[in-house]
Design a protein around this motif. Structure first.
Motif, mmCIF file in Angstrom:
data_model
loop_
_atom_site.group_PDB
_atom_site.id
_atom_site.type_symbol
_atom_site.label_atom_id
_atom_site.label_comp_id
_atom_site.label_asym_id
_atom_site.label_seq_id
_atom_site.Cartn_x
_atom_site.Cartn_y
_atom_site.Cartn_z
ATOM 1 N N VAL A 1 0.946 -1.365 0.077
ATOM 2 C CA VAL A 1 -0.148 0.119 -0.134
ATOM 3 C C VAL A 1 1.009 1.176 -0.013
ATOM 4 O O VAL A 1 0.416 2.180 -0.859
ATOM 5 C CB VAL A 1 -0.946 -0.090 1.393
ATOM 6 N N ALA A 2 1.814 1.126 0.814
ATOM 7 C CA ALA A 2 2.473 2.440 0.848
ATOM 8 C C ALA A 2 3.535 2.649 -0.356
ATOM 9 O O ALA A 2 3.506 4.016 -0.731
ATOM 10 C CB ALA A 2 3.673 2.511 2.209
ATOM 11 N N LEU A 3 3.888 1.614 -1.150
ATOM 12 C CA LEU A 3 4.837 1.849 -2.263
ATOM 13 C C LEU A 3 3.950 2.290 -3.390
ATOM 14 O O LEU A 3 4.211 3.282 -4.286
ATOM 15 C CB LEU A 3 5.194 0.375 -2.665
ATOM 16 N N MET A 4 2.780 1.929 -3.232
ATOM 17 C CA MET A 4 1.690 2.271 -4.260
ATOM 18 C C MET A 4 1.294 3.545 -4.267
ATOM 19 O O MET A 4 1.258 4.505 -5.279
ATOM 20 C CB MET A 4 0.291 1.306 -4.461
ATOM 21 N N VAL A 5 0.996 4.221 -2.969
ATOM 22 C CA VAL A 5 0.820 5.592 -2.947
ATOM 23 C C VAL A 5 1.789 6.430 -3.195
ATOM 24 O O VAL A 5 1.800 7.520 -3.595
ATOM 25 C CB VAL A 5 0.027 5.572 -1.307
ATOM 26 N N LEU A 6 3.274 5.698 -2.777
ATOM 27 C CA LEU A 6 4.263 6.706 -2.888
ATOM 28 C C LEU A 6 4.578 6.746 -4.501
ATOM 29 O O LEU A 6 4.987 7.937 -4.764
ATOM 30 C CB LEU A 6 5.389 5.811 -2.249
ATOM 31 N N LEU A 7 4.419 5.781 -5.268
ATOM 32 C CA LEU A 7 5.057 5.559 -6.479
ATOM 33 C C LEU A 7 3.900 5.788 -7.448
ATOM 34 O O LEU A 7 4.262 5.399 -8.859
ATOM 35 C CB LEU A 7 5.576 4.588 -6.741
ATOM 36 N N ALA B 1 6.168 -5.655 -5.850
ATOM 37 C CA ALA B 1 6.928 -4.282 -5.422
ATOM 38 C C ALA B 1 7.919 -3.941 -6.661
ATOM 39 O O ALA B 1 8.046 -2.747 -7.007
ATOM 40 C CB ALA B 1 7.708 -4.490 -4.240
ATOM 41 N N SER B 2 8.478 -4.844 -7.403
ATOM 42 C CA SER B 2 9.369 -4.636 -8.526
ATOM 43 C C SER B 2 8.604 -3.945 -9.688
ATOM 44 O O SER B 2 9.012 -3.119 -10.354
ATOM 45 C CB SER B 2 10.000 -5.722 -8.902
ATOM 46 N N ALA B 3 7.428 -4.530 -10.031
ATOM 47 C CA ALA B 3 6.540 -3.881 -10.864
ATOM 48 C C ALA B 3 6.237 -2.544 -10.728
ATOM 49 O O ALA B 3 6.261 -1.992 -11.381
ATOM 50 C CB ALA B 3 5.245 -4.750 -11.191
ATOM 51 N N VAL B 4 5.677 -2.270 -9.429
ATOM 52 C CA VAL B 4 5.406 -0.954 -9.034
ATOM 53 C C VAL B 4 6.384 -0.149 -9.286
ATOM 54 O O VAL B 4 6.506 1.052 -9.979
ATOM 55 C CB VAL B 4 4.920 -0.776 -7.736
ATOM 56 N N ILE B 5 7.635 -0.408 -8.642
ATOM 57 C CA ILE B 5 8.911 0.558 -8.734
ATOM 58 C C ILE B 5 9.159 0.698 -10.244
ATOM 59 O O ILE B 5 9.635 1.815 -10.597
ATOM 60 C CB ILE B 5 9.767 -0.159 -7.892
#
Length: 751
Positions: free
Chosen positions: A182-188, A713-717
């Motif tokens: 969740v934090a990664l998706m909101v961040l990125l 996470a890698s896909a989002v980043i």
């Protein structure tokens, strides 16, 4: 979540009650407050200070450490190259201009509530902006405009979204893998990132939505300790959250509805608890009414009160307000105008229906009906709103040297349009839009006319002097009038019905045969008044009412917002439909697309948007399958896990529906940024589904969960890094930046 029972089991008939779909989203166990981050036991507790080692302390606060890391990363993403473009980008042209009005204290009008725009003005004030820049679209900022500092101050709201999203996932009881996702998706997400980096309202709107959901989850986790300090604290903050979000944009009503549905379900469950005393039931209801209804409404009203206090000088938005409100603004000319209306006076006439405009005419004619000169209602002040009060055709013409003759109740007058010399007129011709009413037009000139130009002045009352019996002469600003056509017996009326493009999208004016004395759309008052033969008015005693002005402005905002409908005669290349949003069918160019310009393209992270949209389908299907299996007495979860699955799913899915479906229903023009608040709930559902099937699974090995998280996470980043230029700014010819158009519908390359 509890691991005391297997995930998949067939229970004996009646062993576990099948929960209803509408079961309260409150954990029934005494430890229901244990999901929250504040409720974890301190490592080494009970052994004294010696038992609290640095390692234990770090382990206990690991969630806060992660939250701090995400906050620092959010500062970098939101602030990096934030001042790179020195041009006014997209809607900075609107909201920067509103900040200028606040700093110059000039009254303006906009379709959005004032809190967000006041915060923009506060950012300008803190940055040292003096309000002198015009904020024309695409214009280069001058050296005296601290636009970078203003963007940074407002971007702080976007920064705060990330840690609040992280803590919300924790309070929802998700696994740490899901919380990190969740934090990664909101961040990125490049959509949230891009919209947060400019002088706009969206970063504030998004933050207050995320904050309200967080407070709601914190309050839910305090349900086992009702009326405790923490319980009151988070209930109050939830009310403040929905008060703030609705004071930024009316889209905040959607998250307010989410809180409302949660509250209704919660109180309904408590109503069914026969062990709960009636006094405690009343306390629960009273607490919700005070904190979730009265408090938000007070916050909403307070924002308008401050708005009126700051904007105490005449400005471009005056005409949207009542004449009496305008009379209390500094800098208008009402104090030099006479108060008592006389024949020969030059006037403007304002409709007193909420959101009403000024009686207006122009040389253009109706394309149908009589084909005579159009009559409309128009909010913009210009010379086409001016009329002269004259005598009947069968009476001696007005003599500017003769005795002054004042206008009284039941006088029959002519209203002559100053610019075209034609007379206000009505006849047995259907109205242009409202066919049951008679058309109102301008006809004749200073020497040509007939009895259809006669209007009888009927005094309703006076806002200062009281009832009709106390009104001897018609006064400007305060006397409420109706104009009755002497021949047809109909009443001059204007409402929110808008004419097509041939009528310049102005409000229709007709003559209604229905004599409804309580219809405010048939009420008029004289606003501006010029007569050299009469002395100026003393308007110091003419005070307005805050509640009347508050209601008037909100109705005017609503009417203007409803008027933002797609124009079939024009193609809006920026607009999109709600069906374009979930799977990111279209983006939005936020500025010019020339080779020498820094280009910003408002779109989302494809993995986040597509994954969120798919998770909503999967979540709904999963819920349906579980219901079918439960009907067959095959329960895949214990009550605790089922309630948690339902609770998080309802917050995410119902929150998404409440923010998405209204845009399908409403007829106003829509853009891709309208989906950004909705996206947050899709992100929660995405993480919830992965958590349910993978991260919290008792059958999958830890390695599988780690690999799954690593892939997601890698896909989002990776997609963020690939598309980061659309948010940070693309320089040079767009053709040199390859691989950005993953969908043919994205107008990144075609000019």
């Amino acid at each position: 979540m509890s691991e005391s029972k297997g995930v998949r089991r067939r229970n004996p008939r009646g062993a576990v009650s099948s929960p209803s779909v509408l079961d309260a989203a409150v954990d029934p166990k005494p430890d229901d407050g244990g999901k929250g981050i504040d409720d974890k036991p301190l490592q080494g507790a009970g052994k004294g200070l010696a038992g609290i080692t640095p390692a234990n302390f770090l382990l206990q606060n690991l969630d806060h450490v992660a939250g701090l890391v995400y906050t620092l990363l959010s500062f970098w993403t939101r602030f990096y190259k934030i001042g790179h473009s020195e041009h006014v980008v997209w809607d900075e042209a609107h909201f920067g201009k509103f900040a200028s009005h606040y700093l110059k204290r000039e009254f303006y009008f906009d379709v959005h509530p004032p809190l967000g725009k006041m915060l923009v003005a506060l950012a300008g004030y803190l940055a040292g902006y003096d309000g002198s820049f015009e904020f024309k679209s695409g214009e280069v900022y001058t050296e005296d405009v601290p636009f970078t500092a203003m963007r940074m101050i407002l971007a702080t709201f976007g920064v705060a979204m990330v840690p609040v999203g992280w803590y919300t996932a924790i309070e929802l009881g998700m696994s740490r893998w899901a919380c990190h996702l969740v934090a990664l998706m909101v961040l990125l997400d490049v959509g949230w990132l891009c919209i947060s980096r400019f002088i706009l309202l969206d970063s504030m709107l998004l933050f207050f939505i995320v904050f309200t959901v967080f407070c709601l989850t914190k309050f839910n986790n305090k349900q086992s300790r009702p009326f405790s300090i923490g319980w009151w604290y988070w209930l109050t903050l939830t009310g403040l959250g929905i008060g703030c979000v609705t004071s930024v944009k009316m889209v905040g009503m959607f998250v307010t509805a989410l809180v409302g549905l949660y509250t209704v379900e919660d109180l309904w469950e408590k109503f069914g608890d026969l062990k709960m005393p009636v006094r405690e039931q009343i306390k629960h209801w009273t607490a919700r009414v005070v904190c979730l209804i009265i408090l938000p409404f007070l916050v909403f009203m307070a924002s308008f009160k401050i708005h009126f206090i700051i904007l105490n000088e005449s400005g471009p938005g005056d005409s949207q307000m009542s004449s009496l409100f305008q009379a209390n603004l500094q800098g208008n000319d009402f104090a030099q105008n006479p108060l008592e209306i006389a024949y020969g006076s030059r006037i403007t006439v304002k409709n007193m229906g909420l959101g009403g405009g000024l009686l207006h005419s122009h040389p253009h004619v109706y394309p149908g009906g009589s084909g005579q000169q159009q009559i409309t209602c128009y909010h913009h002040k210009d010379s086409n709103n001016e009329w002269e009060i004259l005598t009947r055709w069968d009476e001696p013409p007005y003599d500017p040297e003769g005795p002054i003759r004042f206008v009284h109740n039941n006088d029959i007058v002519r209203l002559a349009h100053i610019m075209t010399t034609r007379n206000l007129h009505s006849h047995l011709v259907p109205g242009p839009i409202t066919k049951l009413n008679h058309e109102v037009s301008c006809y004749g000139n200073t020497t040509i006319g007939d009895i259809h130009d006669y209007w009888q002045v009927e005094v309703v009352d006076d806002l200062v002097r009281g009832s009709r019996a106390n009104v001897d002469r018609v006064h400007a600003l305060t006397t409420r009038l109706r104009f009755r056509h002497q021949v047809l017996g109909c009443y001059l009326r204007a409402d929110s019905t808008m004419l097509p493009q041939w009528g310049w999208k102005q409000a229709e004016v007709t003559c209604t045969p229905q004599n409804n004395p309580n219809d405010p759309h048939t009420y008029w008052n004289v606003e501006s008044h010029w007569n050299d033969r009469l002395p100026p008015a003393d308007i110091k005693h003419l005070k307005t009412s805050f509640l009347r002005d508050f209601w008037h402005l909100n109705v005017a905002m609503m009417n203007s917002n409803n008027a933002l409908i797609p124009d079939p005669d024009k193609e809006d290349i920026l607009a999109s439909t709600p069906f374009d949003w979930p799977f990111l069918h279209l983006g939005l160019r936020m500025c010019g697309w020339g080779d020498t310009q820094t280009k910003y393209y408002l779109m989302g992270n494809p993995i986040v948007w597509w994954g969120g949209a798919m998770s909503l389908i999967v979540g709904l299907g999963t819920f349906g399958v579980y219901l079918l299996r439960m009907q067959r007495k095959y329960f895949v979860m214990n009550d605790h896990d089922w309630n948690h699955f339902l609770y998080v799913g309802k917050v995410a899915f119902i929150g998404w529906c409440l923010h998405y479906v209204p845009f399908i229903i409403m007829g106003r023009v829509t853009y891709v940024h309208h989906y950004l608040p909705t996206l947050y709930f899709a992100v929660l559902m995405f993480a919830h589904m992965l958590d349910h099937f993978v991260f919290s699974s008792r059958q999958l090995a830890p390695l599988v969960k780690q690999i799954t998280f690593g892939i997601c996470a890698s896909a989002v980043i990776g997609t963020f890094w690939w598309f980061k230029g659309v948010a940070f700014g693309i320089d040079g010819p767009i053709g040199e930046h390859k691989g950005l158009a993953w969908r043919k519908t994205w107008n990144i390359y075609n000019l």
